[in-house]
Design an enzyme around this catalytic site. Structure first.
Site, PDB file in Angstrom:
ATOM      1  CE  LYS A  60      -3.938   2.031   2.520  1.00 18.64           C
ATOM      2  NZ  LYS A  60      -4.824   1.909   3.713  1.00 18.64           N
ATOM      3  CB  SER A 135      -8.138   3.788   2.648  1.00 18.17           C
ATOM      4  OG  SER A 135      -7.307   3.208   3.625  1.00 18.17           O
ATOM      5  CB  SER A 159      -8.453   0.970   5.605  1.00 21.06           C
ATOM      6  OG  SER A 159      -9.143   2.165   5.385  1.00 21.06           O
TER       7      SER A 159
HETATM    8  N1  GLN Z   1     -13.215   4.473   5.936  1.00 20.21           N
HETATM    9  C1  GLN Z   1     -12.632   4.897   7.162  1.00 20.21           C
HETATM   10  C2  GLN Z   1     -12.195   6.331   7.063  1.00 20.21           C
HETATM   11  O1  GLN Z   1     -12.458   6.912   6.069  1.00 20.21           O
HETATM   12  C3  GLN Z   1     -11.501   3.995   7.534  1.00 20.21           C
HETATM   13  C4  GLN Z   1     -10.250   4.311   6.862  1.00 20.21           C
HETATM   14  C5  GLN Z   1      -9.088   3.469   7.310  1.00 20.21           C
HETATM   15  O2  GLN Z   1      -9.249   2.447   7.989  1.00 20.21           O
HETATM   16  N2  GLN Z   1      -7.895   3.931   6.984  1.00 20.21           N
HETATM   17  O3  GLN Z   1     -11.633   6.868   7.942  1.00 20.21           O
END
Ligand code: GLN
Length: 454
Positions: A60, A135, A159
């Site tokens: 990532k 994400s 995410s």
């Molecule tokens: N969707 C969540 C956010 O927007 C989680 C994101 C994540 O785990 N990095 O914060």
């Protein structure tokens, strides 16, 4: 088969599908092929005994990799070339995996669909009109599309697990502190955790083994023993006690998602486990608590992107303040700005007690809910996400609907416990994920159940 063969297969597949899936931000083909050639010479010797030897992996893009562009999918880091490796990246080198490239994500890991990437939207390999989740959408899509065998993602509020669920792969968020965050571009430091995304639970256990452990460079990494995760993969769940929170199967959860979880419980029951309904009564505060705390931490963490130290700098500033303002206005995307504003507000004097401090108290109550349940049960099971992958564009105009998607994953980060998503069925040709949550540092029981069910 040689390492060069594996690497060639990986780039060949990328050549075939990447223009549709769009999982990668940067490929590292030349270096990967060179590394593979060197490793081929070791085949047949004792030096080639590692379990992950020669395995193609994707990383990532919020994990810094020495000499390999790392953007966190933000324009503000568009040309950032790190001078060091994240601890997990060094550990991958030690395990002799081959890094194929860097994977797309929502900018600074803020999002649930990859649509917040500063560069492009990754697509769901099962249906190109759907999001891959986020994400870590690039990490899940690249594994689902067969571009790489393994990938690393990061999980602050879901995410890793939510994109794994949407793409039909296995994704684990380890216990907070299990894996070093050194070199992970911070979003919310008290919640962020790096973890593996793979096709099978067994692969997942091997990859976690390679990246786990205390690290002097990360004072929040935990000095606890790292067990052999593979030893947990016995297939035996007899006598195991499963808790199913009623809050996780209620309102807002799609009927097929609910049914797939109940079916999974039947399978586990047949194998000798038992389950009961429980309550995590403070779940209803999790979303508000998470978005407040994570945005507060993000507003502090992202202060370093000022146009002086890293990446993008506005071309014609009038003075220093103007340099900061224009660099940040031009470099950050809308969602990142929204969170910085929310977080800055929540931390400002006069509001701190009403918002940040209150949220910290709610976090403690949410954590205690989990501790209470884990006094009597071995694991908690529910869906990973309330629905299958949604359509690209569907939630973009409404951040609150987008945030609501994380309702089942966020409490796990607030409590700091481990959670995995494993495929558990389909709805209209789209994969669904089963979430299995364990006690602190008990990834082994999580893996045991996931593997037995798989
Ligand atoms: N969707 C969540 C956010 O927007 C989680 C994101 C994540 O785990 N990095 O914060």
């Amino acid at each position: 088969i040689t390492v060069s063969d594996l690497v060639s297969e990986s780039y060949k597949r990328i050549g075939e599908v990447e223009d549709k899936v769009q999982a990668f931000l940067t490929l590292d083909e030349e270096r990967a092929r060179e590394a593979a050639k060197k490793m081929d010479e070791k085949i047949g010797t004792d030096e080639a005994k590692g379990l992950l030897f020669g395995m193609p992996i994707g990383v990532k893009d919020n994990i810094v990799t020495k000499g390999l562009r790392t953007t966190s999918a933000s324009k503000i880091l568009e040309n950032f070339d790190p001078i060091y490796d994240a601890t997990v990246a060094s550990k991958l080198h030690n395990a002799e995996t081959i890094t194929i490239g860097k994977l797309n994500m929502d900018e600074f890991a803020m999002g649930s669909s990859n649509e917040n990437s500063g560069f492009k939207a990754t697509r769901n390999p099962w249906n190109l009109d759907r999001v891959p989740g986020g994400s870590s959408g690039g990490s899940a899509a690249s594994v689902a599309a067969g571009e790489v065998l393994f990938s690393l993602g990061s999980d602050t509020g879901g995410s890793i697990r939510q994109p794994a669920s949407y793409c039909g792969v296995v994704g684990l968020k380890p216990t907070y502190g299990r894996v070093s965050r050194f070199g992970l571009i911070a979003f919310a430091s008290s919640l962020d955790q790096i973890g593996p995304i793979t096709r099978t639970v067994e692969d997942n256990a091997y990859l976690l083994q390679a990246i786990s452990g205390v690290d002097p460079m990360d004072s929040t990494s935990a000095n606890v023993d790292v067990p052999s995760y593979a030893e947990a993969l016995t297939g035996d769940v007899k006598g195991l006690k499963i808790a199913v929170p009623k809050e996780y199967l209620g309102e807002g959860v799609n009927e097929e998602v609910r049914q797939s979880v109940l079916d999974a419980l039947k399978v586990l029951e047949k194998m000798g486990a038992t389950w009961e309904e429980v309550s995590l009564p403070h779940s209803k505060y999790a979303l508000a608590t998470y978005y407040l705390l994570s945005s507060s931490e993000a507003s502090a963490n992202l202060a370093r992107f000022d146009g002086v130290r890293y990446g993008y700098r506005t071309p014609n500033p009038e003075n220093l303040i103007d340099l900061y303002k224009k660099t940040r206005a031009e470099g950050f995307g809308d969602e990142v700005k929204r969170r910085i504003m929310l977080g800055t507000f929540a931390l400002s004097s006069g509001y701190y007690d009403a918002y940040y401090k209150k949220a910290q108290k709610a976090r403690t109550l949410i954590k205690q809910d989990f501790e209470n349940v884990f006094e009597k049960y071995d694991v908690i099971i529910g869906p990973t996400a309330p629905t299958p992958a949604f359509k690209i564009g569907e939630n973009m105009s409404d951040p609150l609907t987008m945030y609501a998607n994380d309702i089942l994953t966020i409490p796990v980060n607030l409590a700091g416990v481990p959670g995995i998503s494993v495929p558990c069925g389909f709805s209209n040709g789209l994969p669904l994920g089963l979430q299995i949550i364990g006690k602190h540092f008990d990834e082994n029981t999580v893996y045991r159940v996931a593997h037995a069910f798989e």
